[in-house]
Design an enzyme around this catalytic site. Structure first.
Site, PDB file in Angstrom:
ATOM      1  N   ASP A 148      -2.527  58.267  65.257  1.00 44.43           N
ATOM      2  CA  ASP A 148      -1.952  57.375  64.496  1.00 44.43           C
ATOM      3  C   ASP A 148      -1.532  58.111  63.138  1.00 44.43           C
ATOM      4  O   ASP A 148      -0.317  57.682  62.678  1.00 44.43           O
ATOM      5  CB  ASP A 148      -3.222  56.388  63.674  1.00 44.43           C
ATOM      6  CG  ASP A 148      -3.785  55.618  64.756  1.00 44.43           C
ATOM      7  OD1 ASP A 148      -3.059  55.014  65.667  1.00 44.43           O
ATOM      8  OD2 ASP A 148      -5.069  55.362  64.895  1.00 44.43           O
ATOM      9  N   SER A 149      -1.883  59.089  62.517  1.00 40.69           N
ATOM     10  CA  SER A 149      -1.269  59.882  61.566  1.00 40.69           C
ATOM     11  C   SER A 149      -0.054  60.522  61.998  1.00 40.69           C
ATOM     12  O   SER A 149       0.950  60.595  61.322  1.00 40.69           O
ATOM     13  CB  SER A 149      -2.340  60.556  60.814  1.00 40.69           C
ATOM     14  OG  SER A 149      -3.052  61.562  61.876  1.00 40.69           O
ATOM     15  N   CYS A 153     -15.473  56.954  51.526  1.00 38.11           N
ATOM     16  CA  CYS A 153     -14.668  58.050  51.659  1.00 38.11           C
ATOM     17  C   CYS A 153     -13.217  57.744  51.406  1.00 38.11           C
ATOM     18  O   CYS A 153     -12.353  58.596  50.693  1.00 38.11           O
ATOM     19  CB  CYS A 153     -14.830  58.511  52.942  1.00 38.11           C
ATOM     20  SG  CYS A 153     -13.557  59.975  53.374  1.00 38.11           S
ATOM     21  N   GLY A 208      -1.360  62.265  55.304  1.00 39.40           N
ATOM     22  CA  GLY A 208      -2.662  62.947  55.835  1.00 39.40           C
ATOM     23  C   GLY A 208      -2.648  63.171  57.421  1.00 39.40           C
ATOM     24  O   GLY A 208      -2.824  61.917  58.111  1.00 39.40           O
ATOM     25  N   LEU A 209      -2.531  64.252  57.827  1.00 42.85           N
ATOM     26  CA  LEU A 209      -2.493  64.452  59.304  1.00 42.85           C
ATOM     27  C   LEU A 209      -3.917  64.863  59.638  1.00 42.85           C
ATOM     28  O   LEU A 209      -4.519  65.852  59.438  1.00 42.85           O
ATOM     29  CB  LEU A 209      -1.542  65.495  59.705  1.00 42.85           C
ATOM     30  CG  LEU A 209      -0.114  65.168  59.618  1.00 42.85           C
ATOM     31  CD1 LEU A 209       0.596  66.410  60.057  1.00 42.85           C
ATOM     32  CD2 LEU A 209       0.312  64.152  60.543  1.00 42.85           C
ATOM     33  N   SER A 210      -4.746  63.841  60.472  1.00 35.36           N
ATOM     34  CA  SER A 210      -6.099  64.151  60.844  1.00 35.36           C
ATOM     35  C   SER A 210      -6.172  64.961  62.060  1.00 35.36           C
ATOM     36  O   SER A 210      -7.240  65.215  62.525  1.00 35.36           O
ATOM     37  CB  SER A 210      -6.830  62.705  60.987  1.00 35.36           C
ATOM     38  OG  SER A 210      -6.299  61.986  61.869  1.00 35.36           O
ATOM     39  N   GLY A 211      -5.087  64.886  62.761  1.00 29.31           N
ATOM     40  CA  GLY A 211      -5.185  65.500  64.487  1.00 29.31           C
ATOM     41  C   GLY A 211      -5.164  64.413  65.399  1.00 29.31           C
ATOM     42  O   GLY A 211      -5.177  64.630  66.396  1.00 29.31           O
ATOM     43  N   GLY A 212      -5.139  63.066  64.755  1.00 30.08           N
ATOM     44  CA  GLY A 212      -5.152  62.046  65.475  1.00 30.08           C
ATOM     45  C   GLY A 212      -3.842  61.422  65.851  1.00 30.08           C
ATOM     46  O   GLY A 212      -2.863  61.526  64.787  1.00 30.08           O
ATOM     47  N   CYS A 220     -17.270  58.880  59.075  1.00 33.66           N
ATOM     48  CA  CYS A 220     -16.127  59.536  58.378  1.00 33.66           C
ATOM     49  C   CYS A 220     -16.427  60.978  58.080  1.00 33.66           C
ATOM     50  O   CYS A 220     -17.260  61.473  57.489  1.00 33.66           O
ATOM     51  CB  CYS A 220     -15.807  58.731  56.963  1.00 33.66           C
ATOM     52  SG  CYS A 220     -14.508  59.587  56.178  1.00 33.66           S
ATOM     53  N   MET A 256      -7.024  67.487  55.781  1.00 32.01           N
ATOM     54  CA  MET A 256      -8.394  67.484  55.051  1.00 32.01           C
ATOM     55  C   MET A 256      -9.560  68.105  55.540  1.00 32.01           C
ATOM     56  O   MET A 256      -9.580  67.402  56.694  1.00 32.01           O
ATOM     57  CB  MET A 256      -8.458  66.286  54.317  1.00 32.01           C
ATOM     58  CG  MET A 256      -7.354  65.563  53.294  1.00 32.01           C
ATOM     59  SD  MET A 256      -7.828  64.016  52.825  1.00 32.01           S
ATOM     60  CE  MET A 256      -7.274  63.051  54.294  1.00 32.01           C
TER      61      MET A 256
END
Length: 390
Positions: free
Chosen positions: A16-17, A101, A10-14, A198, A36
């Site tokens: 850590d991912s 979530c 899951g790549l959130s743009g942050g 979230c 997502m």
């Protein structure tokens, strides 16, 4: 030559991912990134722009050299998370949408999608760890960085979910994650961490709720039952809240005669009254026990009754020593030391050392002996009409 094991991240743009994806690729996995999109209302605002996050995620995927897919889970989020979030606020409780979530979207809808893509595992950038024990059971462990541990938000994960989950940065400290990101040239290496709701963003909370919940103003009473202000609606407040009460200039003193800040102590839904007190350590803000329901246990069964466990009643709280006892609806915790601002709707999460056992939603705790304005007026009339002592 054996095919590489596929892991969907899951790549959130942050950051850590992003580092999670890079670490997995370095370990030889066939890594696929998924972005997502779980919120569509006013997504073009400064508070919640998934478009910006997707651009960051896509840039990360390009640097790492992996594919990325954009998936929309907005309908699932609204039905499974946001609707419950509003129901809880309307009932006077304070839910934590990140907990729901994770259980309903990231490790259910997202996991299902990852498996359809042929993934053996899914991964996220959470600071937590998974350990398989000798008997084949899976344990959820705290992240090694105590300042970033996110096991609290993951306590509702079950055995089937943990068996398919990887937390690549759970073994690292945040400073090391930032160092790796900068070293390999990730474009989001210095991106600020998100601290908002979230998938909804860091918008002003009351302004956001205003769009979905109706206001029902009422009295704001102090510990003696005196009205010190008016609240806009009990759904907009939470126990322990200090900011946004609108009574900062109201005169009031503690026992030592010093002015102290105001805090929300109790919400009386039946009387539509908000009870507030002065001082962070006021007795009305401390709870020696709580009861929780709607429980979820990582191992599938609750721990044995007795002492020796620790509990968190809010994120980033130190584990509080407690005695655990099952109840018909869930469990009861008795704390060695009273806990501050225990709040209905939040999660009470149990730990045995570094192992997260699971938990439930706080349903009840000690309620302060509040005095209503009507009772105060009645007492005043009784004193005025009392026969003087001879």
């Amino acid at each position: 030559m054996a095919a590489k094991q596929r892991v969907v991240v899951g790549l959130s743009g942050g950051v850590d991912s992003a580092v999670s994806a890079w670490l997995l690729k370095q370990q030889g996995f066939d890594v696929v990134g998924i972005f997502m999109k779980n919120w569509e209302d006013d997504d073009d605002t400064a508070y919640c722009s998934s478009n910006v996050d997707f651009v960051d995620a896509a840039a990360v995927a390009d640097v790492i050299g992996i594919e990325i897919e954009h998936v929309n889970f907005a309908a699932e989020y609204r039905d499974r998370v946001f609707a419950e979030f509003l129901r809880e606020h309307q009932a006077g409780r304070t839910p934590n949408p990140d907990v729901l979530c994770n259980a309903e979207i990231k490790f259910k809808a997202f996991l299902d999608h990852a498996l359809r893509l042929g993934a053996e595992k899914m991964a996220t950038g959470h600071y937590a760890r998974v350990r398989e024990s000798a008997n084949g059971r899976f344990e959820l462990l705290k992240g090694l960085d105590p300042a970033k541990d996110q096991s609290y938000f993951l306590h509702r994960l079950n055995q089937a979910q943990l068996a398919k989950t990887l937390f690549p940065v759970g073994e690292l400290h945040k400073t090391e994650v930032r160092r790796i990101a900068a070293e390999i040239g990730l474009p989001n290496a210095k991106k600020k961490d998100s601290t908002g709701i979230c998938f909804i963003g860091e918008r002003p909370f009351r302004e956001f709720l205003d769009r979905y919940l109706s206001r029902a103003p009422g009295p704001m009473l102090d510990a003696q039952g005196h009205e010190v202000g008016r609240h806009v609606g009990l759904s907009f407040y939470t126990r322990g809240q200090r900011q946004g009460l609108g009574i900062g200039g109201v005169a009031g003193h503690d026992a030592a005669g010093e002015h102290q800040p105001w805090y929300v102590a109790h919400k009386d839904l039946a009387a539509n009254t908000l009870h507030v007190v002065q001082g962070h350590d006021h007795p009305w803000l401390l709870s020696p026990w709580l009861e929780a329901d709607d429980c979820s246990w990582v191992a599938g069964t609750p721990p044995a009754p007795g002492a020796g466990l620790g509990a968190k009643t809010r994120y980033r709280q130190a584990d509080a020593a407690c005695t655990f006892a099952p109840t018909a609806a869930g469990f009861r915790l008795e704390f060695e030391a009273p806990q501050w601002a225990v709040t209905a709707g939040q999660s009470a999460v149990l730990y045995d050392g570094e192992v997260c056992l699971g938990g439930g939603f706080i349903a009840a705790c000690e309620i302060p002996p509040v005095v209503s304005a009507r009772a105060l007026r009645t007492m005043g009339r009784s004193r005025r009409h009392a026969t003087p002592a001879r």
